[in-house]
Design an enzyme around this catalytic site. Sequence first.
Site, PDB file in Angstrom:
ATOM      1  CG  ASP A  87      -2.300   0.514   0.920  1.00  0.00           C
ATOM      2  OD1 ASP A  87      -2.406   1.744   0.806  1.00  0.00           O
ATOM      3  OD2 ASP A  87      -3.258  -0.285   0.810  1.00  0.00           O
ATOM      4  CG  HIS A 124      -5.502   3.468   1.228  1.00  0.00           C
ATOM      5  ND1 HIS A 124      -5.164   2.225   0.782  1.00  0.00           N
ATOM      6  CD2 HIS A 124      -6.771   3.674   0.812  1.00  0.00           C
ATOM      7  CE1 HIS A 124      -6.166   1.692   0.109  1.00  0.00           C
ATOM      8  NE2 HIS A 124      -7.165   2.546   0.117  1.00  0.00           N
ATOM      9  CB  VAL A 135      -4.201  -5.871  18.615  1.00  0.00           C
ATOM     10  CG1 VAL A 135      -4.147  -6.727  19.884  1.00  0.00           C
ATOM     11  CG2 VAL A 135      -2.853  -5.898  17.890  1.00  0.00           C
ATOM     12  CG  ASN A 138      -6.059  -4.012  22.194  1.00  0.00           C
ATOM     13  OD1 ASN A 138      -7.257  -3.750  22.037  1.00  0.00           O
ATOM     14  ND2 ASN A 138      -5.109  -3.580  21.382  1.00  0.00           N
ATOM     15  CB  ILE A 140      -7.093   0.532  22.935  1.00  0.00           C
ATOM     16  CG1 ILE A 140      -6.169  -0.441  22.184  1.00  0.00           C
ATOM     17  CG2 ILE A 140      -6.555   0.821  24.330  1.00  0.00           C
ATOM     18  CD1 ILE A 140      -4.792   0.142  21.885  1.00  0.00           C
ATOM     19  CG  LEU A 323      -1.639   7.786   9.195  1.00  0.00           C
ATOM     20  CD1 LEU A 323      -1.062   8.898   8.330  1.00  0.00           C
ATOM     21  CD2 LEU A 323      -0.633   6.659   9.343  1.00  0.00           C
ATOM     22  CB  CYS A 350      -7.250  11.811  16.621  1.00  0.00           C
ATOM     23  SG  CYS A 350      -8.055  13.212  17.415  1.00  0.00           S
ATOM     24  CB  SER A 360      -9.420   0.400  -0.562  1.00  0.00           C
ATOM     25  OG  SER A 360      -8.853   0.858  -1.751  1.00  0.00           O
ATOM     26  CG  ASP A 564     -22.281  -1.030 -31.746  1.00  0.00           C
ATOM     27  OD1 ASP A 564     -22.984  -0.260 -31.046  1.00  0.00           O
ATOM     28  OD2 ASP A 564     -21.400  -0.608 -32.512  1.00  0.00           O
ATOM     29  CG  ASN A 589     -22.531   5.226 -33.984  1.00  0.00           C
ATOM     30  OD1 ASN A 589     -21.999   4.541 -33.112  1.00  0.00           O
ATOM     31  ND2 ASN A 589     -23.301   4.715 -34.924  1.00  0.00           N
ATOM     32  CG  ASN A 590     -19.489   2.513 -34.642  1.00  0.00           C
ATOM     33  OD1 ASN A 590     -19.975   2.767 -33.539  1.00  0.00           O
ATOM     34  ND2 ASN A 590     -19.960   1.576 -35.453  1.00  0.00           N
TER      35      ASN A 590
END
Length: 607
Positions: A87, A124, A135, A138, A140, A323, A350, A360, A564, A589-590
């Site tokens: 990442d 990310h 974890v 614990n 937290i 973060l 935070c 993701s 098409d 168009n084509n």
Amino acid sequence: MKQKTLATAVSLALSLLVLDAYSATPVQDRYYPLTPGDPLLSQQWFLQNTGQNAFSKSGGVPGMDLNLDFTTQRGIRGVGVTIAVIDDGLEIKHPDLAANIKRGSKNFVTGSDDPSPDSPHNAHGTAVAGIAAAVGFNGIGGRGVAPKAGLKGYNWLLNQSFEGFLHSHGKLPGDPPLQAHTDSRVFNQSYGSPSLASNNGDVVSNLQLQLEEQVYEEVTRHSHWGRGAWFVKSAGNDYQAVSVSLDDGSPAYLLPFVRGNDGLPMQDAGLDPTNSNYWNIVVSAMNASGVRSSYSTVGASVLLTAPGGEYGTDSPAMVTTDLTSCESGWNIKGDSSTTLHGGNAIDPNCNYTSRMNGTSSAAPATSGALALVASANPALNWRDIRHILIKTARKVDASQPGVQLSFNGKDGAAQKYLAIPGWQKNAAGYSFHNFYGFGLIDVDRAVEAALSYARPLPALEISDWKQIDANVSIPDASVKGAESSYQQYENSTVEAVQVRLNIDHERAKDLSVELISPSGTRSVILSARTGLVLESKGFTEQRLLSHHFYGEKAKGQWKLRVIDTNGANAPYNVLIPNPRSVETVDQVNNSQDGFLKSWSIRFIGHK
């Protein structure tokens, strides 16, 4: 990064999707509530959905989750399995990740063994890691899907060298053949690239892509003393719009001119060559209400779906690690879009976010699920566990009808075309939908199957490519389409089918491509009305992949159809957010009918 130029002279570059961003078991029927011990656990709907709002304005539908309650109670929590997070970095000292961090992470920018981000915006990978293996128990924060699995981080997205690819994807430079690095067993790839033009044979002609696929295959099949590994891949976030970048790096969005793009995705997952790579487990995203996340790219290359959420304001996103500090990640001061952000009694420092979403997020949810199943029965190999996940997946959004397309033919006659079918049961009894693959991962069912699994699959066989010279016109704006067939004489049980296309067409985004098996199963391997606005020649050795035929017999006549779907002009919009402006481009168009020159097919499966 490769750049493309629109007819409007607005130069756009393909951008990574990474930085975005069935019936369910009713809650009352579950006898094993998740063991408490993490204050944010009650808002992590992907672990146990009770209808909670996850700090958004509304909640989801109870039961729409990974169904891992009994697995947790059994003490199966991912021990012995390491997940590599490939990442933009990973904060390895994060208080809710540090205890699960294993040796061997790499920073490809500095050369150190610490991939923790230098930029406060590169959050990310840390959020991805928290979904997979934060974890647990614990006291937290929250909890990951596999709360005792190991974690390693690689910031390969910041320095995409081939040597870095080898290292992060399990093949250390200098390793001898068949001696794949055996530390990580799950490789999480929450990234990809949308396509404004076809690949034009990249997988066939590009040596680096060929070498990369060799690494995928070698590590998948031969690492861990032959038990193998898994590469998990995000399908993409481009159903509603395609994320692009201007010359100066600022963001822009390719939008459909017709509202909702007639219900069709702006991008087919298979157009990304890493998604048509059999060795990747491609996953789409589901929201907390049990339907496709609004942004999730879809297609026949999708194998499974997993929780990804929406945007965390009106309805739930994912609650996971951010973060650390209020000056970094989603918690940068000024983001008060949810009550979790900015510091409060639950998260005073935070260190968490409730805004992570995207395929993701679906990828690490899948990576964590794989770690749980693998730790439940370490003797099982990569294919058997893949098979178990397919067999035990839950059919969500069971009444989803697919997408019906209406358009006028060249003679003005109304044409109706089922551009994406709803749920279909193939001849082997497996239900499949381009939105969800085989369905939502069900951890408890998969673990139960793994614990009693006694009949390994026969050896994997991959056939040679067989080329069919079609030489047939593609009628403009007609459901009649162009058709070509191939007779397969050798019998095998199909696990996946790959196709390569050679088509002349001036407006490739009009085309829908179907593959029909001898048993009559119809798979749309390329949906129409995609964002291929820069492709004016067609396809050259364009590779596509379908899982739709899993378990069927290969012997018999296979048909390829190319339709098409548009005989009129096809405008599209380019949205530039800053300063906000919308530019409309009208594609004519084509001028002549397209032409299916040839196609190739190969089968992946077993005797």
